[in-house]
Write a protein that holds these residues in place. Structure first.
Motif, PDB file in Angstrom:
ATOM      1  N   ASP A   2       0.600  -1.302   0.065  1.00  0.00           N
ATOM      2  CA  ASP A   2      -0.155   0.023  -0.067  1.00  0.00           C
ATOM      3  C   ASP A   2       0.967   1.150  -0.004  1.00  0.00           C
ATOM      4  OD1 ASP A   2      -2.364  -1.613   0.014  1.00  0.00           O
ATOM      5  OD2 ASP A   2      -2.259  -1.383   2.349  1.00  0.00           O
ATOM      6  N   ALA A   3       2.086   1.138   0.633  1.00  0.00           N
ATOM      7  CA  ALA A   3       3.010   2.336   0.733  1.00  0.00           C
ATOM      8  C   ALA A   3       4.269   1.664   0.974  1.00  0.00           C
ATOM      9  CB  ALA A   3       2.729   2.979   1.880  1.00  0.00           C
ATOM     10  N   GLY A   4       5.123   2.450   0.376  1.00  0.00           N
ATOM     11  CA  GLY A   4       6.940   2.109   0.443  1.00  0.00           C
ATOM     12  C   GLY A   4       7.262   1.789  -0.727  1.00  0.00           C
ATOM     13  N   ARG A   5       8.641   1.612  -0.745  1.00  0.00           N
ATOM     14  CA  ARG A   5       9.455   1.291  -1.868  1.00  0.00           C
ATOM     15  C   ARG A   5       9.917  -0.285  -1.838  1.00  0.00           C
ATOM     16  NH1 ARG A   5      10.650   5.434  -4.928  1.00  0.00           N
ATOM     17  NH2 ARG A   5      10.577   3.949  -6.704  1.00  0.00           N
ATOM     18  N   LEU A   6       9.871  -0.980  -3.060  1.00  0.00           N
ATOM     19  CA  LEU A   6      10.754  -2.147  -3.007  1.00  0.00           C
ATOM     20  C   LEU A   6      11.291  -2.494  -4.247  1.00  0.00           C
ATOM     21  CD1 LEU A   6      10.625  -5.186  -1.613  1.00  0.00           C
ATOM     22  CD2 LEU A   6       8.486  -5.573  -2.654  1.00  0.00           C
ATOM     23  N   ARG A   7      12.533  -2.686  -3.911  1.00  0.00           N
ATOM     24  CA  ARG A   7      13.389  -2.903  -5.274  1.00  0.00           C
ATOM     25  C   ARG A   7      13.985  -4.476  -5.453  1.00  0.00           C
ATOM     26  NH1 ARG A   7      18.077   1.599  -7.164  1.00  0.00           N
ATOM     27  NH2 ARG A   7      19.114   0.619  -5.351  1.00  0.00           N
ATOM     28  N   LEU A   8      13.925  -4.906  -6.483  1.00  0.00           N
ATOM     29  CA  LEU A   8      14.162  -6.163  -6.762  1.00  0.00           C
ATOM     30  C   LEU A   8      15.273  -6.669  -7.622  1.00  0.00           C
ATOM     31  CD1 LEU A   8      13.544  -9.468  -5.777  1.00  0.00           C
ATOM     32  CD2 LEU A   8      11.830  -9.424  -7.462  1.00  0.00           C
ATOM     33  N   PHE A   9      16.333  -6.960  -7.523  1.00  0.00           N
ATOM     34  CA  PHE A   9      17.415  -7.102  -8.660  1.00  0.00           C
ATOM     35  C   PHE A   9      17.464  -5.542  -9.344  1.00  0.00           C
ATOM     36  CE2 PHE A   9      15.414 -11.437  -8.516  1.00  0.00           C
ATOM     37  CZ  PHE A   9      16.293 -11.976  -8.294  1.00  0.00           C
ATOM     38  N   GLY A  10      17.537  -4.673  -8.516  1.00  0.00           N
ATOM     39  CA  GLY A  10      17.803  -3.504  -8.790  1.00  0.00           C
ATOM     40  C   GLY A  10      16.667  -2.553  -9.636  1.00  0.00           C
ATOM     41  N   VAL A  11      15.695  -3.180  -9.717  1.00  0.00           N
ATOM     42  CA  VAL A  11      14.242  -2.695 -10.337  1.00  0.00           C
ATOM     43  C   VAL A  11      13.289  -2.470  -9.277  1.00  0.00           C
ATOM     44  CG1 VAL A  11      12.579  -2.975 -12.069  1.00  0.00           C
ATOM     45  CG2 VAL A  11      14.800  -3.952 -12.250  1.00  0.00           C
ATOM     46  N   HIS A  12      12.775  -1.154  -9.169  1.00  0.00           N
ATOM     47  CA  HIS A  12      11.566  -0.991  -8.439  1.00  0.00           C
ATOM     48  C   HIS A  12      10.243  -1.678  -8.898  1.00  0.00           C
ATOM     49  CE1 HIS A  12      13.202   1.888  -5.306  1.00  0.00           C
ATOM     50  NE2 HIS A  12      13.865   2.398  -6.370  1.00  0.00           N
ATOM     51  N   ILE A  13       9.806  -2.417  -8.140  1.00  0.00           N
ATOM     52  CA  ILE A  13       8.498  -3.052  -8.473  1.00  0.00           C
ATOM     53  C   ILE A  13       7.033  -2.720  -8.043  1.00  0.00           C
ATOM     54  CG2 ILE A  13      10.145  -5.211  -8.596  1.00  0.00           C
ATOM     55  CD1 ILE A  13       8.680  -6.428  -6.415  1.00  0.00           C
ATOM     56  N   GLU A  14       6.861  -1.893  -7.105  1.00  0.00           N
ATOM     57  CA  GLU A  14       5.829  -1.557  -6.491  1.00  0.00           C
ATOM     58  C   GLU A  14       4.736  -1.306  -7.524  1.00  0.00           C
ATOM     59  OE1 GLU A  14       8.485   2.024  -5.844  1.00  0.00           O
ATOM     60  OE2 GLU A  14       8.713  -0.442  -5.579  1.00  0.00           O
ATOM     61  N   ASN A  15       5.242  -0.688  -8.666  1.00  0.00           N
ATOM     62  CA  ASN A  15       4.071  -0.295  -9.553  1.00  0.00           C
ATOM     63  C   ASN A  15       4.114  -1.058 -10.933  1.00  0.00           C
ATOM     64  OD1 ASN A  15       2.837   1.583  -7.936  1.00  0.00           O
ATOM     65  ND2 ASN A  15       4.733   2.940  -8.073  1.00  0.00           N
TER      66      ASN A  15
END
Length: 248
Positions: free
Chosen positions: A58-71
Motif C-alpha cells: 500500500d505504501a513504501g518502496r521495494l526494489r528487486l534485482f535493482g528494479v523498483h517493482i511496486e508499480n
C-alpha cells in the motif's frame, strides 16, 4: 560491496482495514540468508509475497534485482519472478500430477527446453534434494511430508533461480525431517542458490541457516541483525516471542 538483491523501505500493507505491515525496511544481499520470524498473523508470509511480487504494498518502496517493482505491470514482473524460486508452506504440489510433471511444470511454462533437457534437469534437481528416480512416477499423495517439501524445493530450483523464498519450510514436519530440510537448505548455499529469504517459527532452523534474523512483531521489525545477536539478545519483546515459540 555486496550486491543488494532485495531493498525494502517503509513497506505497509493492510487487509480489510487491518494494518498487517507498518513500515518494514530491510536489505537482502547476494549470498545471504535472511530469516524472518514472528507469531501467527504477524505478516511474515505477507512480506514474502510482497517480495515475490504476488501482492502490492500500500505504501513504501521495494526494489528487486535493482528494479523498483511496486508499480510494475504483471508482464514486467514476469522476468523478475523467473529469477527466484518460491517454496510454499504446503509445498503446493499439483495433486493430479506426478513428481516428474510437478518439477517439470515451471520448465514447460517458462522455458523452451526440449523434453530430453527437461528430463535431465528434473532428475538433477531431485538428486540435489536427495530423491532418486524412483519417485518420478509417484503422486504427491504417495509421498511423506518431508518428501513433498523436498519435491517443492526441487520444483523451485527448476528455473535455476538467483534467490529462493521459503514459507515455513519445516512446518508440520517431525524433528528428523525438519533437520533434513534445514541441512538441505544449508547445502543449497554451496553453489545451487546462495541467496534466500525464509519465514519460519522454527528457532533451530533459524540457528542453522540464517546469516541475519528479523523478528516481526505488530507489523514492524522489533529486531534485525546477525542471527546470534538477535537470538541471544536482551530485547524484551524479542525474548518474550522466542520464549513462547520454544515452549510450543
Amino acid at each position: 560491496m555486496a550486491e543488494a538483491i532485495v531493498e525494502a523501505t517503509g513497506l505497509r500493507k493492510s487487509f480489510d482495514l487491518s494494518e498487517v505491515l507498518r513500515g518494514v525496511s530491510f536489505v537482502l544481499d547476494k549470498g545471504e540468508t535472511l530469516v524472518v520470524m514472528g507469531g501467527s498473523g504477524a505478516g511474515k508470509t505477507v512480506l514474502l509475497r510482497l517480495v515475490a511480487g504476488l501482492i502490492r504494498p500500500d505504501a513504501g518502496r521495494l526494489r528487486l534485482f535493482g528494479v523498483h517493482i511496486e508499480n510494475l505491470s504483471e508482464e514486467a514482473l514476469l522476468p523478475l519472478r523467473r529469477r527466484m524460486g518460491y517454496v510454499f508452506q504446503s509445498a503446493a504440489l499439483f495433486d493430479s500430477l506426478s513428481v516428474y510433471e510437478n518439477v517439470a511444470y515451471p520448465l514447460r511454462e517458462h522455458t523452451s527446453l526440449g523434453e530430453a533437457e527437461i528430463h535431465e534437469r528434473v532428475v538433477r534437481n531431485l538428486s540435489v534434494v536427495g530423491l532418486s528416480n524412483d519417485v518420478l512416477p509417484l503422486l504427491p499423495s504417495e509421498l511423506s511430508g518431508g518428501m513433498r517439501k523436498r519435491v517443492g524445493i526441487a520444483r523451485a530450483l527448476s528455473v535455476e533461480p538467483e534467490m529462493l523464498l521459503f514459507d515455513e519450510p519445516t512446518a508440520g514436519l517431525d524433528p528428523t525431517n525438519a533437520k533434513l530440510v534445514a541441512d538441505l537448505m544449508l547445502h543449497l548455499r554451496g553453489g545451487v542458490c546462495d541467496t534466500a529469504m525464509v519465514v519460519t517459527h522454527d528457532i533451530e532452523l533459524a540457528r542453522t541457516v540464517a546469516d541475519r534474523v528479523a523478528i516481526l512483531i505488530e507489523g514492524q521489525f522489533a529486531a534485525l541483525g546477525p542471527a546470534d545477536e538477535v537470538l541471544s539478545g536482551r530485547n524484551p519483546a524479542v525474548q518474550a516471542f522466542l520464549a513462547g515459540t520454544a515452549a510450543r
